[in-house]
Motif scaffolding. Structure first.
Motif, PDB file in Angstrom:
ATOM      1  N   ALA A  82       0.896  -1.237   0.038  1.00 43.13           N
ATOM      2  CA  ALA A  82       0.022  -0.130   0.132  1.00 43.13           C
ATOM      3  C   ALA A  82       0.803   1.207  -0.073  1.00 43.13           C
ATOM      4  CB  ALA A  82      -0.872   0.051   1.375  1.00 43.13           C
ATOM      5  N   VAL A  83       1.960   1.271   0.859  1.00 43.88           N
ATOM      6  CA  VAL A  83       2.664   2.636   1.051  1.00 43.88           C
ATOM      7  C   VAL A  83       3.410   2.843  -0.244  1.00 43.88           C
ATOM      8  CG1 VAL A  83       4.322   3.685   2.534  1.00 43.88           C
ATOM      9  CG2 VAL A  83       2.406   2.534   3.631  1.00 43.88           C
ATOM     10  N   GLU A  84       4.153   1.676  -0.640  1.00 45.05           N
ATOM     11  CA  GLU A  84       5.094   1.920  -1.784  1.00 45.05           C
ATOM     12  C   GLU A  84       4.342   2.202  -3.109  1.00 45.05           C
ATOM     13  OE1 GLU A  84       7.168  -1.906  -2.380  1.00 45.05           O
ATOM     14  OE2 GLU A  84       8.907  -1.264  -1.054  1.00 45.05           O
ATOM     15  N   SER A  85       3.293   2.438  -3.217  1.00 48.00           N
ATOM     16  CA  SER A  85       2.717   3.116  -4.407  1.00 48.00           C
ATOM     17  C   SER A  85       2.501   4.469  -4.240  1.00 48.00           C
ATOM     18  CB  SER A  85       1.366   2.495  -4.810  1.00 48.00           C
ATOM     19  OG  SER A  85       0.321   2.486  -3.749  1.00 48.00           O
ATOM     20  N   MET A  86       2.764   5.073  -3.029  1.00 50.70           N
ATOM     21  CA  MET A  86       2.390   6.593  -2.917  1.00 50.70           C
ATOM     22  C   MET A  86       3.628   7.451  -3.384  1.00 50.70           C
ATOM     23  SD  MET A  86       1.196   6.448   1.174  1.00 50.70           S
ATOM     24  CE  MET A  86      -0.106   5.617   1.926  1.00 50.70           C
ATOM     25  N   PRO A  87       3.133   8.543  -3.959  1.00 46.38           N
ATOM     26  CA  PRO A  87       4.151   9.299  -4.761  1.00 46.38           C
ATOM     27  C   PRO A  87       5.144   9.864  -3.279  1.00 46.38           C
ATOM     28  CG  PRO A  87       1.799  10.239  -4.915  1.00 46.38           C
ATOM     29  CD  PRO A  87       1.840   8.773  -4.140  1.00 46.38           C
ATOM     30  N   GLY A  91      10.753   0.375   7.718  1.00 47.32           N
ATOM     31  CA  GLY A  91      11.157   1.682   7.311  1.00 47.32           C
ATOM     32  C   GLY A  91      10.549   2.079   6.020  1.00 47.32           C
ATOM     33  N   ILE A  92       9.861   3.369   6.005  1.00 42.12           N
ATOM     34  CA  ILE A  92       9.501   4.019   4.879  1.00 42.12           C
ATOM     35  C   ILE A  92      10.416   4.934   4.543  1.00 42.12           C
ATOM     36  CG2 ILE A  92       7.682   5.378   3.973  1.00 42.12           C
ATOM     37  CD1 ILE A  92       5.803   4.341   6.216  1.00 42.12           C
ATOM     38  N   VAL A  93      11.240   4.806   3.295  1.00 41.78           N
ATOM     39  CA  VAL A  93      12.036   5.683   2.728  1.00 41.78           C
ATOM     40  C   VAL A  93      11.374   6.521   1.981  1.00 41.78           C
ATOM     41  CG1 VAL A  93      14.330   5.710   1.640  1.00 41.78           C
ATOM     42  CG2 VAL A  93      13.825   3.761   3.076  1.00 41.78           C
ATOM     43  N   LEU A  94      11.781   7.821   2.372  1.00 41.86           N
ATOM     44  CA  LEU A  94      11.042   8.881   1.759  1.00 41.86           C
ATOM     45  C   LEU A  94      12.153   9.524   0.712  1.00 41.86           C
ATOM     46  CD1 LEU A  94       9.287  10.779   4.456  1.00 41.86           C
ATOM     47  CD2 LEU A  94       8.436   9.052   3.011  1.00 41.86           C
ATOM     48  N   GLN A  95      11.826  10.008  -0.605  1.00 45.15           N
ATOM     49  CA  GLN A  95      12.432  10.617  -1.532  1.00 45.15           C
ATOM     50  C   GLN A  95      13.146  11.791  -0.913  1.00 45.15           C
ATOM     51  OE1 GLN A  95       9.921  10.896  -5.151  1.00 45.15           O
ATOM     52  NE2 GLN A  95      10.770   9.173  -5.772  1.00 45.15           N
ATOM     53  N   GLU A  96      12.235  12.783  -0.431  1.00 43.86           N
ATOM     54  CA  GLU A  96      12.709  14.144   0.262  1.00 43.86           C
ATOM     55  C   GLU A  96      12.903  13.798   2.122  1.00 43.86           C
ATOM     56  OE1 GLU A  96      10.452  17.562  -1.141  1.00 43.86           O
ATOM     57  OE2 GLU A  96       9.415  16.009  -2.090  1.00 43.86           O
ATOM     58  N   PRO A  97      13.758  14.722   2.219  1.00 47.46           N
ATOM     59  CA  PRO A  97      14.353  14.533   3.834  1.00 47.46           C
ATOM     60  C   PRO A  97      13.244  15.197   4.637  1.00 47.46           C
ATOM     61  CG  PRO A  97      15.636  16.325   2.688  1.00 47.46           C
ATOM     62  CD  PRO A  97      14.766  15.759   1.610  1.00 47.46           C
ATOM     63  N   ILE A  98      11.885  14.753   4.560  1.00 48.31           N
ATOM     64  CA  ILE A  98      11.037  15.537   5.124  1.00 48.31           C
ATOM     65  C   ILE A  98      10.301  14.674   6.360  1.00 48.31           C
ATOM     66  CG2 ILE A  98      10.072  16.992   3.294  1.00 48.31           C
ATOM     67  CD1 ILE A  98       8.217  14.925   2.733  1.00 48.31           C
ATOM     68  N   ALA A  99      10.842  13.855   6.932  1.00 46.06           N
ATOM     69  CA  ALA A  99      10.506  12.744   7.700  1.00 46.06           C
ATOM     70  C   ALA A  99      10.265  13.567   9.084  1.00 46.06           C
ATOM     71  CB  ALA A  99      11.533  11.594   8.058  1.00 46.06           C
ATOM     72  N   GLN A 100      11.106  14.507   9.545  1.00 44.24           N
ATOM     73  CA  GLN A 100      10.879  15.199  10.798  1.00 44.24           C
ATOM     74  C   GLN A 100       9.676  16.203  10.753  1.00 44.24           C
ATOM     75  OE1 GLN A 100      14.394  14.388  10.560  1.00 44.24           O
ATOM     76  NE2 GLN A 100      14.783  13.734  12.445  1.00 44.24           N
ATOM     77  N   LYS A 101       9.434  16.510   9.642  1.00 48.19           N
ATOM     78  CA  LYS A 101       8.425  17.515   9.414  1.00 48.19           C
ATOM     79  C   LYS A 101       7.016  16.651   9.269  1.00 48.19           C
ATOM     80  CE  LYS A 101       7.201  20.191   5.560  1.00 48.19           C
ATOM     81  NZ  LYS A 101       7.691  20.567   4.274  1.00 48.19           N
ATOM     82  N   LEU A 102       7.149  15.617   8.919  1.00 48.88           N
ATOM     83  CA  LEU A 102       5.930  14.633   8.591  1.00 48.88           C
ATOM     84  C   LEU A 102       5.292  14.324   9.984  1.00 48.88           C
ATOM     85  CD1 LEU A 102       5.620  11.918   5.796  1.00 48.88           C
ATOM     86  CD2 LEU A 102       4.526  11.554   8.014  1.00 48.88           C
ATOM     87  N   VAL A 147       9.711   0.726   0.957  1.00 50.23           N
ATOM     88  CA  VAL A 147       9.402   0.373   2.358  1.00 50.23           C
ATOM     89  C   VAL A 147      10.331  -0.905   2.793  1.00 50.23           C
ATOM     90  CG1 VAL A 147       7.491  -0.275   4.027  1.00 50.23           C
ATOM     91  CG2 VAL A 147       7.118   1.072   2.125  1.00 50.23           C
ATOM     92  N   ARG A 148      11.079  -0.813   3.665  1.00 47.38           N
ATOM     93  CA  ARG A 148      12.146  -2.031   3.952  1.00 47.38           C
ATOM     94  C   ARG A 148      11.866  -2.628   5.211  1.00 47.38           C
ATOM     95  NH1 ARG A 148      17.110   2.099   3.519  1.00 47.38           N
ATOM     96  NH2 ARG A 148      16.896   2.847   5.760  1.00 47.38           N
ATOM     97  N   GLY A 149      12.242  -3.709   5.550  1.00 43.92           N
ATOM     98  CA  GLY A 149      11.890  -4.578   6.700  1.00 43.92           C
ATOM     99  C   GLY A 149      11.231  -5.618   6.555  1.00 43.92           C
ATOM    100  N   ARG A 150      10.810  -6.233   7.596  1.00 42.76           N
ATOM    101  CA  ARG A 150      10.072  -7.488   7.628  1.00 42.76           C
ATOM    102  C   ARG A 150       8.987  -7.343   8.511  1.00 42.76           C
ATOM    103  NH1 ARG A 150      14.803 -10.106   7.248  1.00 42.76           N
ATOM    104  NH2 ARG A 150      14.919 -10.992   9.347  1.00 42.76           N
ATOM    105  N   GLY A 151       7.816  -7.966   8.438  1.00 42.96           N
ATOM    106  CA  GLY A 151       6.581  -8.054   9.342  1.00 42.96           C
ATOM    107  C   GLY A 151       6.657  -6.612   9.752  1.00 42.96           C
ATOM    108  N   LEU A 152       6.349  -6.422  10.975  1.00 41.33           N
ATOM    109  CA  LEU A 152       5.844  -5.140  11.495  1.00 41.33           C
ATOM    110  C   LEU A 152       7.074  -4.308  11.916  1.00 41.33           C
ATOM    111  CD1 LEU A 152       2.610  -6.217  13.015  1.00 41.33           C
ATOM    112  CD2 LEU A 152       2.758  -4.818  10.800  1.00 41.33           C
ATOM    113  N   LEU A 153       8.245  -4.499  11.571  1.00 40.32           N
ATOM    114  CA  LEU A 153       9.407  -3.580  11.683  1.00 40.32           C
ATOM    115  C   LEU A 153       9.683  -3.098  10.223  1.00 40.32           C
ATOM    116  CD1 LEU A 153      11.516  -2.208  13.556  1.00 40.32           C
ATOM    117  CD2 LEU A 153      13.039  -4.291  13.078  1.00 40.32           C
TER     118      LEU A 153
END
Ligand code: PLP
Length: 388
Positions: free
Chosen positions: A310-315, A328-339, A320-326
């Protein structure tokens, strides 16, 4: 209510000042003191595997504290014996021996001390790795910014690139007491090593007589859809450390030795006053019971795949890396802290491990409905963060 001062007037500033004050929760939902509801997709940083206020945890803890609370490690108690037996069965090694403590850092401190009993003192760890904040655990943490203000730390620690066997082969020698890595680097942004990495490390350690320690503090207790997170590699480490999810939300850590190569502590060589106390052990037993009777590990794997898709198709999402419920959503822009504050204002609790990565570690009891709600809230929050 009694007098309460604001956070900054009473606490050290090591965590910064939190945005919200939580009051109660149930499962994957929590409420703040003003009555706002949030979906908790951080799960107390991968600790509350059964979520908040789980009836089985409440029952186990309440009946245990009504019977026997703290007794020290000078006496045995049944919840502790039961938990050690279960961990041994789950790992599947009859030689497994458990030491209980209260946290991940303490579990790794125990591993560091144990490694000294090999007669060697060198430890090799991975760049980007995280093993805790106490001086020993910090010494093997491969993150310069966390270490630097507190140097000098332990000598004899080498850091090599994570996921690269060649780098490890260059450094491990007959002087190496222990190699320690995480199966997935959690704090470093859910970094997954290539398949074959842990089994390659097993070979390198065997070649030089070094201990292989797996820090499963974050990956353990079903979080990856496996019990500990290294099973997919078909190896047995010499040492496994656990904490976070182990206590089902209560503080509990463990260092477990496996096989013949690991040294053993002798009476008096190590200890912890509260380690493996009856109440935390009772909670852990209840959590393990629940995971097994509800076949949650296979659900955890499926949920992980569902969220990824679901998340990998988002612009704006690279992967999205990891396994199970661990995850990491890797974002194109460095906006994680803002999000993060945007998501919070929309009722979603998340964590940014660095400017490009959002970490998800919800309770393992998360439902499909809650995942759908997460996907919707996350999509809206990401779009808003991208807009400016
Ligand atoms: C969180 C963590 C630790 C430290 O655990 P504490 O309970 O905070 O001391 C150690 N290792 C790993 C892999 C962790 O994720």
């Amino acid at each position: 209510m009694r007098k309460i001062e604001p956070w900054q007037n009473v606490f050290q500033n090591n965590y910064g000042v939190p945005e919200i004050t939580l009051s109660h929760g149930t499962g994957v939902e929590v409420w703040d003191v003003e009555g706002n509801r949030y979906l908790d997709f951080l799960g107390g940083i991968a600790t509350n595997i059964l979520g908040h206020a789980h009836p089985e945890i409440i029952k186990a803890v309440s009946s245990q504290i009504a019977e026997l609370s703290h007794i020290s490690n000078l006496y045995a108690h049944l919840p502790g014996l039961e938990l050690a037996t279960r961990l041994k069965d789950l790992i599947g090694d009859p030689t497994a021996r458990v030491f209980f403590c209260n946290s991940g850092a303490e579990a790794n401190e125990a591993a560091i001390k144990l490694s000294r009993l090999t007669g060697r003192s060198k430890i090799v760890a991975a760049i980007g790795g995280f093993h805790g904040r106490t001086i020993g655990a910090l010494s093997i943490t491969g993150q310069e910014a966390k270490r630097e203000p507190f140097e000098p730390l332990l000598d004899d620690i080498d850091f090599v690139a994570y996921g690269q066997l060649e780098a490890m082969r260059d450094v491990v020698s007959s002087e190496t007491a222990m190699v320690i890595v995480e199966p997935i680097q959690g704090e470093n942004g859910v970094v997954v090593p290539p398949q074959g990495y842990l089994s390659g490390l097993r070979d390198i350690c065997d070649e030089h007589g070094a201990l292989l320690a797996i820090d499963a503090v974050q990956t353990g207790m079903g979080r990856t859809g496996e019990w500990f997170g290294f099973e997919g590699e078909g190896i047995m480490p010499d040492v496994v450390t656990l904490a976070k999810g182990l206590g089902g939300g209560l503080p509990l850590g463990a260092m477990i030795t496996l096989g013949k190569k690991a040294p053993a502590f002798k009476p008096g060589q190590h200890g912890s006053t509260f380690g493996g106390n009856p109440i935390s052990c009772a909670a852990a037993n209840a959590a393990i019971d629940y995971l097994i009777t509800h076949s949650l590990l296979s659900k955890v794997r499926d949920h992980g795949i569902g969220i990824k898709t679901a998340v990998e198709s988002m612009p704006g999402v690279i992967e999205v890396r990891g396994r199970g419920l661990l995850l990491g959503i890797v974002l194109q822009e460095p906006i994680a802290q803002k999000l993060i504050p945007i998501a919070t204002s929309r009722g979603l609790l998340l964590n940014a491990t660095n400017p490009h990565v959002i970490r998800l570690a919800p309770a393992l009891v998360v439902t499909q409905e809650q995942i759908d709600e997460f996907v919707s809230l996350f999509g809206q929050s990401l779009a808003e963060a991208q807009r400016g």
